[in-house]
Each structure stands twice: as C-alpha cells, then as structure tokens.
Design a protein around this motif. Structure first.
Motif, PDB file in Angstrom:
ATOM      1  N   LYS A   1      48.239  -7.368 -28.829  1.00  9.81           N
ATOM      2  CA  LYS A   1      48.196  -6.454 -27.677  1.00  9.81           C
ATOM      3  C   LYS A   1      49.473  -5.635 -27.602  1.00  9.81           C
ATOM      4  O   LYS A   1      49.448  -4.434 -27.357  1.00  9.81           O
ATOM      5  N   LYS A   2      50.605  -6.292 -27.825  1.00 15.01           N
ATOM      6  CA  LYS A   2      51.894  -5.587 -27.802  1.00 15.01           C
ATOM      7  C   LYS A   2      51.969  -4.562 -28.936  1.00 15.01           C
ATOM      8  O   LYS A   2      52.367  -3.421 -28.738  1.00 15.01           O
ATOM      9  N   TYR A   3      51.588  -4.980 -30.132  1.00 15.86           N
ATOM     10  CA  TYR A   3      51.701  -4.097 -31.296  1.00 15.86           C
ATOM     11  C   TYR A   3      50.722  -2.937 -31.257  1.00 15.86           C
ATOM     12  O   TYR A   3      50.962  -1.907 -31.884  1.00 15.86           O
ATOM     13  N   MET A   4      49.630  -3.092 -30.532  1.00 13.58           N
ATOM     14  CA  MET A   4      48.693  -1.974 -30.422  1.00 13.58           C
ATOM     15  C   MET A   4      49.281  -0.825 -29.593  1.00 13.58           C
ATOM     16  O   MET A   4      48.675   0.230 -29.492  1.00 13.58           O
ATOM     17  N   GLN A   5      50.473  -1.020 -29.054  1.00 10.70           N
ATOM     18  CA  GLN A   5      51.208   0.055 -28.378  1.00 10.70           C
ATOM     19  C   GLN A   5      52.152   0.758 -29.353  1.00 10.70           C
ATOM     20  O   GLN A   5      52.733   1.785 -29.025  1.00 10.70           O
ATOM     21  N   GLU A   6      52.343   0.191 -30.532  1.00  6.04           N
ATOM     22  CA  GLU A   6      53.224   0.752 -31.560  1.00  6.04           C
ATOM     23  C   GLU A   6      52.443   1.776 -32.385  1.00  6.04           C
ATOM     24  O   GLU A   6      51.479   1.415 -33.064  1.00  6.04           O
ATOM     25  N   PRO A   7      52.853   3.049 -32.364  1.00  4.42           N
ATOM     26  CA  PRO A   7      52.112   4.077 -33.114  1.00  4.42           C
ATOM     27  C   PRO A   7      51.914   3.737 -34.597  1.00  4.42           C
ATOM     28  O   PRO A   7      50.842   3.972 -35.146  1.00  4.42           O
ATOM     29  N   LEU A   8      52.912   3.167 -35.241  1.00  5.08           N
ATOM     30  CA  LEU A   8      52.798   2.828 -36.656  1.00  5.08           C
ATOM     31  C   LEU A   8      51.727   1.761 -36.892  1.00  5.08           C
ATOM     32  O   LEU A   8      50.934   1.852 -37.830  1.00  5.08           O
ATOM     33  N   PHE A   9      51.688   0.767 -36.016  1.00  6.18           N
ATOM     34  CA  PHE A   9      50.683  -0.293 -36.143  1.00  6.18           C
ATOM     35  C   PHE A   9      49.286   0.261 -35.874  1.00  6.18           C
ATOM     36  O   PHE A   9      48.329  -0.088 -36.564  1.00  6.18           O
ATOM     37  N   VAL A  10      49.175   1.146 -34.892  1.00  4.62           N
ATOM     38  CA  VAL A  10      47.883   1.768 -34.575  1.00  4.62           C
ATOM     39  C   VAL A  10      47.411   2.612 -35.759  1.00  4.62           C
ATOM     40  O   VAL A  10      46.223   2.587 -36.119  1.00  4.62           O
ATOM     41  N   GLU A  11      48.335   3.328 -36.389  1.00  4.56           N
ATOM     42  CA  GLU A  11      47.983   4.124 -37.569  1.00  4.56           C
ATOM     43  C   GLU A  11      47.443   3.213 -38.688  1.00  4.56           C
ATOM     44  O   GLU A  11      46.452   3.532 -39.335  1.00  4.56           O
ATOM     45  N   PHE A  12      48.096   2.074 -38.882  1.00  4.57           N
ATOM     46  CA  PHE A  12      47.652   1.092 -39.879  1.00  4.57           C
ATOM     47  C   PHE A  12      46.244   0.574 -39.528  1.00  4.57           C
ATOM     48  O   PHE A  12      45.354   0.543 -40.376  1.00  4.57           O
ATOM     49  N   ALA A  13      46.052   0.164 -38.275  1.00  8.32           N
ATOM     50  CA  ALA A  13      44.756  -0.369 -37.839  1.00  8.32           C
ATOM     51  C   ALA A  13      43.658   0.681 -37.983  1.00  8.32           C
ATOM     52  O   ALA A  13      42.557   0.377 -38.468  1.00  8.32           O
ATOM     53  N   ASP A  14      43.954   1.915 -37.580  1.00 10.75           N
ATOM     54  CA  ASP A  14      42.962   2.991 -37.695  1.00 10.75           C
ATOM     55  C   ASP A  14      42.597   3.255 -39.154  1.00 10.75           C
ATOM     56  O   ASP A  14      41.432   3.478 -39.478  1.00 10.75           O
ATOM     57  N   CYS A  15      43.585   3.222 -40.024  1.00  6.57           N
ATOM     58  CA  CYS A  15      43.342   3.423 -41.452  1.00  6.57           C
ATOM     59  C   CYS A  15      42.414   2.331 -41.984  1.00  6.57           C
ATOM     60  O   CYS A  15      41.447   2.619 -42.690  1.00  6.57           O
ATOM     61  N   CYS A  16      42.692   1.087 -41.625  1.00  4.41           N
ATOM     62  CA  CYS A  16      41.840  -0.032 -42.064  1.00  4.41           C
ATOM     63  C   CYS A  16      40.415   0.141 -41.556  1.00  4.41           C
ATOM     64  O   CYS A  16      39.452  -0.051 -42.309  1.00  4.41           O
TER      65      CYS A  16
END
Length: 91
Positions: free
Chosen positions: A61-76
């Motif tokens: 939940k915390k990391y889903m606020q991190e743009p870099l992590f969101v970019e990674f998740a979206d890419c996956c």
C-alpha cells in the motif's frame, strides 16, 4: 516438508482467480521495457524490501504511492493483461 515448495502450497481456492499462467509469467522475462526498469537500483531495493517484509500488504500500500513502483506494476500488468485493442487510440 523440507522439499521445494510449489504454488499449490501457498495458494488457496480463493487465490486461484489471481493466479497467472506460467506462459504469461515468462513474457515478463522477455520484456525489454521491464528489464530497463529493473536496471534502476532504487526499484530493485524496493522489490527486495517487499520480498523480505513480514507485512507485505501494508508495505505494498505504501509503495503504490511511489511513482517508480507504480510504473513497474503498470508495466507488469500491461505484459500479463495487454489492453484491449479497441481501447487503444489510433496514432
């Protein structure tokens, strides 16, 4: 109990709908875009921290606020579940 674990050991029936087929998971390893993102040392550290965390849910939940992590998740997600062709705007 000391042998290698399998996916069935950690998934319940309720989790089965979230299971990603092995064939689709292999696509992640073939993605140049994903490989490029994983070159970022900050992202690699975030992923290591999640992997080693006791409470993965709250950390996610915390990391889903991190743009870099969101970019990674979206890419996956784009690799695993490509967008419908009709939703793509023509260039």
């Amino acid at each position: 109990a000391d042998g290698p674990w399998s996916v069935e050991d950690i998934l319940t029936e309720d989790d089965e709908q979230d299971r990603v087929p092995l064939q689709k998971l292999k696509l992640l390893g073939e993605s140049e875009e994903l490989r490029g993102l994983l070159l970022n040392p900050h992202l690699r550290q975030l992923l290591l921290t999640v992997d080693q965390a006791e409470d993965k849910s709250s950390l996610m939940k915390k990391y889903m606020q991190e743009p870099l992590f969101v970019e990674f998740a979206d890419c996956c997600l784009r690799i695993i579940e490509p967008p419908e062709k009709e939703n793509i705007l023509p260039e």
